[in-house]
Design an enzyme around this catalytic site. Structure first.
Site, PDB file in Angstrom:
ATOM      1  CB  SER A   1      -0.953   0.007   1.204  1.00  0.00           C
ATOM      2  OG  SER A   1      -0.226  -0.033   2.414  1.00  0.00           O
TER       3      SER A   1
ATOM      4  CG  HIS B   1      -4.108  -1.355  -0.669  1.00  0.00           C
ATOM      5  ND1 HIS B   1      -4.576  -0.060  -0.758  1.00  0.00           N
ATOM      6  CD2 HIS B   1      -3.835  -1.566   0.641  1.00  0.00           C
ATOM      7  CE1 HIS B   1      -4.574   0.484   0.450  1.00  0.00           C
ATOM      8  NE2 HIS B   1      -4.125  -0.398   1.306  1.00  0.00           N
TER       9      HIS B   1
ATOM     10  CE  LYS C   1      -7.195  -0.564   2.407  1.00  0.00           C
ATOM     11  NZ  LYS C   1      -7.798  -1.176   3.605  1.00  0.00           N
TER      12      LYS C   1
END
Length: 396
Positions: free
Chosen positions: A186, A214, A244
């Site tokens: 990340s 991610h 996310k």
């Protein structure tokens, strides 16, 4: 009367962090966390959100969440093992398994919870875990909680991983050995070398665990890093977040049915913490549907990511070795990184500085997270601000 020892400890350490440029100020957002946000009454182009696909403010998901509140209430009401498992949770888990290409999936209250839950449910003091040195804090904490021997290998260094895997498995000291890695890292945006990791795992019979927080929604046409490499049949445990790219809240682990059965009876956050709300479960399931039906948002994310990268690179900024839309601008000095972020804010761009201990000392940076919801005009405006502030501070 409060503790003097506690006051002394807190005051001295907070002052020390401020002196070193390591004290993080929290900025409350007024309204939704979209491509443009409002802080202190000021509108800013938002380049610090993990809302990769813009789904956190998606109108369809908002409607689905509202309907779930009307039909199921605002809370699940209990832990999953008593009567907090709603039909909405089961529907979400079925869709997650299909999305990740596995037999089954289990959902949790957060991505952090997943790593705390799953690692410690499978590994114990008789085991060893091979962990990439740049793995996320939740992986590190999950490994510590398991009480397994933690063996760090150099970041994405397959020679080092192979040597340590050989040593651990041939030592006779451990019952099981796991290799654990982020799918997408990340802070730098680089991608784990999963084909090589799986090859080493097969050679030494390692359990494979990929944290794809991610990568999900970003790689593999949205299905994640493991699917990007076509390894869904060879990775034992896929962890992901619903906060996310999915745009809601929560996390999950996907894998074989017997793994999920075990996590349901042995992972502590599942056993002892109330399930995610009906609205969250329903909105997450709908978001997964949208990603399985269309790659449009995923393609827009990559288009915007490439556009911002190219613009910042042309200006002369060090954007590291990112292979994903995550775009760091590595400044180096922590105080310079914080001052750079402050000046961007003053000029209308919100890009938060990231400093130690989140990244190693001397690699302070501003991390940019372009999303599918940004327009080219927003990105052009942001690039212009970067040029102005970068030249003003002598960084480019």
């Amino acid at each position: 009367m409060t503790s003097k020892a506690l006051d002394t400890f807190l005051n001295e350490n907070i002052a020390g962090l401020k002196e070193q440029g390591l004290y993080n100020e929290i900025d409350p957002v007024q309204g939704a966390n979209g491509p443009v946000i409002k802080l202190n009454g000021k509108e800013l182009i938002n380049l610090s959100s993990n809302n990769y696909l813009g789904l956190a403010t998606n109108e369809t998901l908002k409607e689905v969440a509202k309907e779930a509140v009307d039909s199921h209430g605002v809370g699940a009401g209990a832990v999953r093992t008593i009567n907090g498992t709603l039909d909405l949770h089961l529907e979400l888990e079925k869709k997650l398994a299909a999305f990740k290409g596995t037999e089954a999936a289990i959902s949790y209250q957060s991505g952090f919870n997943c790593n705390m839950a799953a690692i410690s449910a499978v590994m114990d003091k008789n085991d060893a875990i091979l962990s990439d040195e740049l793995n996320h804090a939740s992986i590190i904490d999950g490994c510590r909680l398991s009480k397994a021997k933690i063996i760090r290998y150099k970041h994405s260094d397959m020679k080092d991983l192979r040597e340590k895997a050989k040593e651990a498995t041939e030592s006779g000291l451990y019952h099981k050995v796991m290799v654990i890695t982020d799918g997408v890292f990340s802070m730098d945006g680089d991608v784990a070398l999963l084909p090589e990791i799986v090859q080493i795992a097969e050679e030494f019979d390692l359990i494979t665990y990929v944290d794809d927080a991610h990568g999900s929604g970003v790689l593999g046409n949205g299905a994640g890093t493991v699917k990007h490499f076509g390894l869904q049949d060879k990775v034992d445990m896929q962890m992901g977040t619903l906060s996310k790219a999915i745009g809601v809240i929560g996390g999950y682990v996907a894998g074989k049915e017997n793994l999920i059965d075990w996590l349901k009876v042995r992972s502590r956050p599942f056993l002892f913490s109330t399930a995610v709300s009906p609205a969250d479960a329903a909105a997450s399931a709908k978001a997964v549907d949208m990603l399985m039906e269309s790659t449009e948002l995923n393609e827009k994310l990559w288009e915007n990511g490439d556009y911002l990268k190219e613009g910042l690179k042309k200006l002369g900024f060090d954007i590291g070795n990112s292979e994903t839309p995550i775009t760091p601008c590595i400044i180096g000095d922590e105080k310079d990184a914080q001052q750079f972020s402050k000046r961007l804010y003053e000029e209308g761009v919100y890009a938060k500085s990231i400093v130690f201990p989140t990244v190693p000392k001397g690699t302070g940076r501003v991390r940019n997270m372009p999303t599918a919801a940004h327009t080219k005009e927003m990105l052009d405006e942001a690039i212009a601000v970067y040029e102005k502030v970068g030249k003003e501070m002598g960084l480019i």
